[in-house]
Design an enzyme around this catalytic site. Structure first.
Site, PDB file in Angstrom:
ATOM      1  N   ASP A   1      -9.743   8.505  10.963  1.00  0.00           N
ATOM      2  CA  ASP A   1      -9.309   8.621   9.890  1.00  0.00           C
ATOM      3  C   ASP A   1      -9.791   6.488   9.771  1.00  0.00           C
ATOM      4  O   ASP A   1      -9.313   5.761   8.887  1.00  0.00           O
ATOM      5  CB  ASP A   1      -7.665   8.256   9.774  1.00  0.00           C
ATOM      6  CG  ASP A   1      -7.609   8.267   7.571  1.00  0.00           C
ATOM      7  OD1 ASP A   1      -8.870   8.740   7.290  1.00  0.00           O
ATOM      8  OD2 ASP A   1      -6.880   8.355   7.237  1.00  0.00           O
TER       9      ASP A   1
ATOM     10  N   GLY B   1       1.078  -1.326   0.237  1.00  0.00           N
ATOM     11  CA  GLY B   1      -0.034   0.338  -0.538  1.00  0.00           C
ATOM     12  C   GLY B   1       0.796   1.290  -0.193  1.00  0.00           C
ATOM     13  O   GLY B   1       1.845   1.106   0.374  1.00  0.00           O
TER      14      GLY B   1
ATOM     15  N   GLY C   1       0.559   5.095   0.965  1.00  0.00           N
ATOM     16  CA  GLY C   1      -0.585   6.387   1.204  1.00  0.00           C
ATOM     17  C   GLY C   1       0.418   7.335   1.130  1.00  0.00           C
ATOM     18  O   GLY C   1       1.406   7.818   0.642  1.00  0.00           O
ATOM     19  N   THR C   2       0.466   8.494   2.356  1.00  0.00           N
ATOM     20  CA  THR C   2       0.354   9.722   2.004  1.00  0.00           C
ATOM     21  C   THR C   2       2.100  10.075   2.743  1.00  0.00           C
ATOM     22  O   THR C   2       2.558  10.751   2.100  1.00  0.00           O
ATOM     23  CB  THR C   2      -0.602  10.744   3.311  1.00  0.00           C
ATOM     24  OG1 THR C   2      -1.318   9.944   3.360  1.00  0.00           O
ATOM     25  CG2 THR C   2      -0.766  12.145   2.509  1.00  0.00           C
TER      26      THR C   2
ATOM     27  N   LYS D   1       6.560  -0.698   7.014  1.00  0.00           N
ATOM     28  CA  LYS D   1       6.514   0.489   6.620  1.00  0.00           C
ATOM     29  C   LYS D   1       7.352   2.231   6.846  1.00  0.00           C
ATOM     30  O   LYS D   1       8.167   2.326   7.866  1.00  0.00           O
ATOM     31  CB  LYS D   1       5.224   1.042   7.952  1.00  0.00           C
ATOM     32  CG  LYS D   1       4.787   2.629   7.191  1.00  0.00           C
ATOM     33  CD  LYS D   1       3.390   2.736   8.318  1.00  0.00           C
ATOM     34  CE  LYS D   1       2.962   4.304   7.216  1.00  0.00           C
ATOM     35  NZ  LYS D   1       1.579   4.072   8.490  1.00  0.00           N
TER      36      LYS D   1
ATOM     37  N   VAL E   1       4.225   0.492   2.414  1.00  0.00           N
ATOM     38  CA  VAL E   1       4.383  -0.503   3.113  1.00  0.00           C
ATOM     39  C   VAL E   1       4.506  -2.097   2.115  1.00  0.00           C
ATOM     40  O   VAL E   1       3.946  -2.116   1.175  1.00  0.00           O
ATOM     41  CB  VAL E   1       2.891  -0.527   4.403  1.00  0.00           C
ATOM     42  CG1 VAL E   1       3.115  -2.093   5.003  1.00  0.00           C
ATOM     43  CG2 VAL E   1       2.681   0.720   4.452  1.00  0.00           C
TER      44      VAL E   1
END
Ligand code: ADP
Ligand code: MG
Length: 345
Positions: free
Chosen positions: A163, A37, A39-40, A59, A44
């Site tokens: 979130d 994944g 993300g911001t 991560k 990961v």
């Protein structure tokens, strides 16, 4: 003792940290090039702990664009996660920080709920097409129970996640749910301070945030849990707006446009307009699939989670005692026994 010039000392420390970062990268071997994944804040990856042969999730956050070293979001995520030890919260196993990179090593969990949804025909549903959403009722019940139990644990540790959404909920092969991504979470002090505006991804964002409230509480997580519960029931997101205002209107269309009678003080919220279109609710049980998937008690719980006024929403603790959970299938829910006593990181 001879004086070492400060700059040389800094460089030595930087070198030491870089060496240690490399050693850390050697300790864990990345097994797939493609990130699980993105993300911001980083990526990961699936990795293996060479010493124990355990699969882990790494991560990795790059810090070089940051002027002030480790970003506050990362520090927050680490310090909060170190405090949490619960079967419904993803386990942080190791941390390393160099000047340029921060690595968090988590227990590996097979998939996130968004991917899980896709596997269950979620993406193929269209209002006109054949109904393919077939998540069994006991699985829906188990997932929402585990989510509320994990969130209750966070709240009892004075942490608001902020979130909650399917991408941040991990599902393992036993059907155990683990809350991840505490990047936006924060500890709340009492009295609850003013928070900043940008928090939860819009579809799961509580209406008080969407309407610009400066003060909000743990109840924002309860709203998100409600939105996820509805999605589990129907296979479709409850409030899929493409902007904040579109999401507000999607909420109003399903729950009715609130007025001062329904939500005391709504007129005073910065982004509330008296000129908003006035929709009437048909009731959450009228949404296609909800009543069948949840039954009357499930519908009541959904209504309790999605109350407009934050203080009227059912608390996570109370929700766990809800009659809907009377027959929850404990065989697919991890036990919490001894969790609190385990050694922390
Ligand atoms: P971001 O802050 O970038 O959103 P997340 O922590 O949410 O980072 O991770 C991004 C994605 O990586 C998640 O949506 C999930 O698909 C995957 N992921 C995160 N943690 C794990 C884990 N422990 N095991 C397996 N996959 C994970
Ligand atoms: Mg995320």
């Amino acid at each position: 003792m001879p004086q070492v010039p400060a700059r040389a000392q800094d460089e030595d420390v930087a070198q030491m940290l870089d060496d240690a970062a490399m050693a850390f990268e050697k300790k864990y071997e990345r097994v797939e090039k493609k990130p699980l994944g993105e993300g911001t804040y980083g990526e990961v990856y699936k990795a293996v702990d060479r010493a124990t042969n355990t699969v882990v999730a790494m991560k990795r956050m790059k810090l070089d664009q940051e002027d002030e070293g480790v970003p506050s979001t990362a520090i927050r995520e680490v310090s909060l996660l170190k405090e949490l030890n619960h079967p419904n919260i993803v386990k942080l196993m190791d941390v390393f920080c160099s000047q340029k990179k921060l690595f968090l090593i988590f227990e590996f969990v097979e998939q996130d709920m968004k991917k899980y949804f896709k596997l269950h025909g979620y993406s193929q549903i269209s209002p006109s097409g054949p109904k393919q959403w077939t998540l069994p009722q006991n699985i829906i019940k188990s997932f929402i129970f585990q989510l509320l139990r994990g969130v209750e644990y966070c709240h009892s540790h004075r942490i608001v996640h902020r979130d909650l959404k399917p991408q941040n909920l991990l599902i393992d092969k036993h059907g155990h749910l683990k809350i991840a991504d505490f990047g936006l979470a924060r500890a709340f002090a009492i009295p609850i301070p003013k928070y900043t505006h940008e928090v939860v991804t819009v579809w799961y964002r509580a209406p008080e945030i969407l309407l610009g409230s400066q003060k909000y509480s743990i109840m924002v997580d309860v709203w998100s849990a409600g939105a996820i519960f509805g999605e589990l029931a129907t296979g479709q997101p409850m409030f899929p707006g493409d902007s904040e205002i579109d999401t507000i209107f999607k909420i109003f269309q399903k729950l009715g446009t609130p007025d001062d009678g329904v939500w005391k003080g709504i007129d005073a919220l910065p982004d509330f307009k008296k000129t908003f279109p006035k929709w009437k609710t048909k009731g959450l049980d009228k949404i296609e699939g909800v009543a069948t998937a949840l039954g009357p008690q499930g519908v009541k719980l959904l209504e309790g989670l999605l109350k407009y006024q934050p203080h009227e929403r059912i608390s996570c603790r109370a929700s766990l005692e809800h009659p809907y959970f009377e027959d929850v299938d404990h065989s697919i829910i991890p036990s919490v026994a001894h969790c609190e006593d385990e050694d922390m990181l």
